[in-house]
Design a protein around this motif. Structure first.
Motif, PDB file in Angstrom:
ATOM      1  N   UNK A   1      38.177  55.052  13.510  1.00  0.00           N
ATOM      2  CA  UNK A   1      36.884  55.231  14.171  1.00  0.00           C
ATOM      3  C   UNK A   1      36.960  56.265  15.303  1.00  0.00           C
ATOM      4  N   UNK A   2      38.133  56.366  15.934  1.00  0.00           N
ATOM      5  CA  UNK A   2      38.395  57.375  16.961  1.00  0.00           C
ATOM      6  C   UNK A   2      37.430  57.307  18.142  1.00  0.00           C
ATOM      7  N   UNK A   3      36.995  56.114  18.493  1.00  0.00           N
ATOM      8  CA  UNK A   3      36.161  55.972  19.678  1.00  0.00           C
ATOM      9  C   UNK A   3      37.046  56.004  20.924  1.00  0.00           C
ATOM     10  N   UNK A   4      36.649  56.780  21.895  1.00  0.00           N
ATOM     11  CA  UNK A   4      37.491  56.956  23.086  1.00  0.00           C
ATOM     12  C   UNK A   4      37.718  55.649  23.826  1.00  0.00           C
ATOM     13  N   UNK A   5      36.683  54.781  23.868  1.00  0.00           N
ATOM     14  CA  UNK A   5      36.839  53.536  24.609  1.00  0.00           C
ATOM     15  C   UNK A   5      37.787  52.551  23.923  1.00  0.00           C
ATOM     16  N   UNK A   6      38.152  52.845  22.670  1.00  0.00           N
ATOM     17  CA  UNK A   6      39.072  51.976  21.931  1.00  0.00           C
ATOM     18  C   UNK A   6      40.487  52.534  21.895  1.00  0.00           C
ATOM     19  N   UNK A   7      40.736  53.580  22.628  1.00  0.00           N
ATOM     20  CA  UNK A   7      42.050  54.216  22.620  1.00  0.00           C
ATOM     21  C   UNK A   7      42.829  53.854  23.882  1.00  0.00           C
ATOM     22  N   UNK A   8      44.143  53.944  23.842  1.00  0.00           N
ATOM     23  CA  UNK A   8      44.950  53.654  25.034  1.00  0.00           C
ATOM     24  C   UNK A   8      44.755  54.729  26.094  1.00  0.00           C
ATOM     25  N   UNK A   9      45.191  54.486  27.333  1.00  0.00           N
ATOM     26  CA  UNK A   9      45.127  55.526  28.375  1.00  0.00           C
ATOM     27  C   UNK A   9      45.814  56.805  27.897  1.00  0.00           C
TER      28      UNK A   9
ATOM     29  N   UNK B   1      42.285  45.926  22.434  1.00  0.00           N
ATOM     30  CA  UNK B   1      41.763  47.260  22.780  1.00  0.00           C
ATOM     31  C   UNK B   1      41.815  47.517  24.291  1.00  0.00           C
ATOM     32  N   UNK B   2      42.872  47.005  24.917  1.00  0.00           N
ATOM     33  CA  UNK B   2      43.117  47.205  26.347  1.00  0.00           C
ATOM     34  C   UNK B   2      41.994  46.620  27.207  1.00  0.00           C
ATOM     35  N   UNK B   3      41.377  45.531  26.717  1.00  0.00           N
ATOM     36  CA  UNK B   3      40.309  44.854  27.451  1.00  0.00           C
ATOM     37  C   UNK B   3      40.726  43.408  27.723  1.00  0.00           C
ATOM     38  N   UNK B   4      40.835  43.000  28.989  1.00  0.00           N
ATOM     39  CA  UNK B   4      41.269  41.635  29.305  1.00  0.00           C
ATOM     40  C   UNK B   4      40.372  40.551  28.707  1.00  0.00           C
ATOM     41  N   UNK B   5      39.060  40.802  28.651  1.00  0.00           N
ATOM     42  CA  UNK B   5      38.166  39.789  28.080  1.00  0.00           C
ATOM     43  C   UNK B   5      38.435  39.596  26.596  1.00  0.00           C
ATOM     44  N   UNK B   6      38.733  40.670  25.895  1.00  0.00           N
ATOM     45  CA  UNK B   6      39.100  40.552  24.490  1.00  0.00           C
ATOM     46  C   UNK B   6      40.451  39.863  24.329  1.00  0.00           C
ATOM     47  N   UNK B   7      41.315  40.005  25.321  1.00  0.00           N
ATOM     48  CA  UNK B   7      42.630  39.356  25.265  1.00  0.00           C
ATOM     49  C   UNK B   7      42.493  37.837  25.295  1.00  0.00           C
ATOM     50  N   UNK B   8      41.460  37.330  25.968  1.00  0.00           N
ATOM     51  CA  UNK B   8      41.231  35.872  25.994  1.00  0.00           C
ATOM     52  C   UNK B   8      40.969  35.376  24.576  1.00  0.00           C
ATOM     53  N   UNK B   9      40.034  36.036  23.898  1.00  0.00           N
ATOM     54  CA  UNK B   9      39.737  35.654  22.515  1.00  0.00           C
ATOM     55  C   UNK B   9      40.953  35.882  21.625  1.00  0.00           C
TER      56      UNK B   9
END
Length: 331
Positions: free
Chosen positions: A311-319, A259-267
């Motif tokens: 879910x259409x949450x803005x924080x989960x969408x790409x730029x 979801x374009x989050x580096x911390x999630x990329x670790x997991x």
């Protein structure tokens, strides 16, 4: 328990190149550029490091005792970063300055990177007079694979957390640093603004072109380290043409999963590594079932994409401007 521990410790190195690639792609995509050239950049970064290591080993006569540990690590590292940045500059010039189509440019860069890697890989094989179609750099690799001396004395904890090469820990540090910069600094805020709406960012005085160039080149440098880690640490210093596989494409898929989050990329990278490694620990289910297990990372990514889209949450969408060229005249 021993088999489970062996499974985990063998899965993490598989995921490290994916973490480098996905972190680099996240940095690039935050500027609004979809760089499908990441597989080629990782391949180019890999062969650049191999070239540096090959000529350094040759200058030392191929004798381990003649090699300086610091130079043996730094020369391939700097060569890898330089090669990756040059490819990032090519992509930036075409897509930012010339406003070429990002998808086509990225795919062309992947083809170019793999072609360049195979060309120089074959050339080094001939220079080494190797009977096998490989470039073997085990002496340089030994410096990259050095582990903490006390890890073996700490039982399962040392095996699981302290028994990896330094590039593995560097990948985690870089991902955490990128997350901090993106979420906690003005530079990160400006970069996210460029990726969301470059026209508004430009009107606010943010140098859009500069941010796009820097994000792409820094992201390329990070991704290139993934290719270097694969050869020097995971493959024990052995370069083979086309041995890198589809790790570059998996890194791009991991960006969506994270979801374009580096911390999630670790997991996500270590999870992908475990899913890729699962087929090696499956016995008695047949070759077809083992091949199906190799699809798991992509299946999981598709499921995440479907769920986040629903879910259409803005924080989960790409730029918002991802993949779109910016024309200042239209501002």
């Amino acid at each position: 328990m021993n088999m489970f521990l062996a499974f985990l410790t063998s899965s993490i190195p598989i995921g490290v190149p994916l973490l480098y690639g996905s972190t680099g792609e996240i940095v690039t995509e935050k500027s609004g550029h979809l760089n499908l050239g990441i597989p080629g950049i990782m391949y180019g970064g890999s062969i650049s490091g191999v070239i540096g290591a090959f000529f350094y080993e040759a200058s030392c006569g191929g004798v381990l005792e003649n090699m300086n540990p610091v130079l043996a690590v730094l020369i391939p590292l700097l060569c890898s970063v330089t090669g990756s940045v040059l490819m990032g500059l090519i992509y930036s010039f075409l897509t930012v300055t010339l406003r070429a189509n990002q998808n086509v440019t990225g795919l062309a860069l992947t083809t170019f990177g793999i072609g360049i890697g195979n060309f120089f890989g074959g050339s080094l094989t001939k220079l080494a007079n190797s009977e096998l179609p490989n470039v073997i750099l085990t002496k340089t690799s030994s410096f990259y694979r050095m582990k903490l001396p006390f890890a073996d004395n700490l039982g399962w904890f040392g095996s699981l957390f302290l028994s990896y090469d330094f590039l593995t820990y560097l990948a985690i540090v870089i991902a955490l640093a990128v997350a901090f910069v993106l979420n906690r600094t003005r530079v990160g805020l400006n970069l996210r603004a460029v990726g969301e709406n470059p026209a508004t960012a430009d009107a606010a005085g943010i140098p859009v072109i500069r941010y796009k160039y820097l994000a792409t080149c820094i992201g390329s440098a990070i991704a290139g380290l993934g290719g270097l880690q694969y050869v020097m640490a995971y493959a024990n210093g052995v370069w083979s043409n086309n041995a890198f596989g589809d790790r570059g494409w998996m890194a791009i898929a991991l960006v969506i999963f994270a979801l374009w989050k580096p911390t999630m990329a670790i997991f996500g990278s270590f999870l992908f590594g475990a899913l890729c490694n699962a087929n090696n620990y499956i016995r008695g289910l047949g070759t077809a079932t083992q091949e199906l297990f190799k699809m798991l990372p992509y299946v999981v990514t598709l499921l995440v994409l479907i769920i986040t889209s629903m879910r259409k949450k803005r924080e989960h969408q790409p730029p918002q401007s991802l993949g779109l060229s910016y024309f200042r005249e239209e501002r």
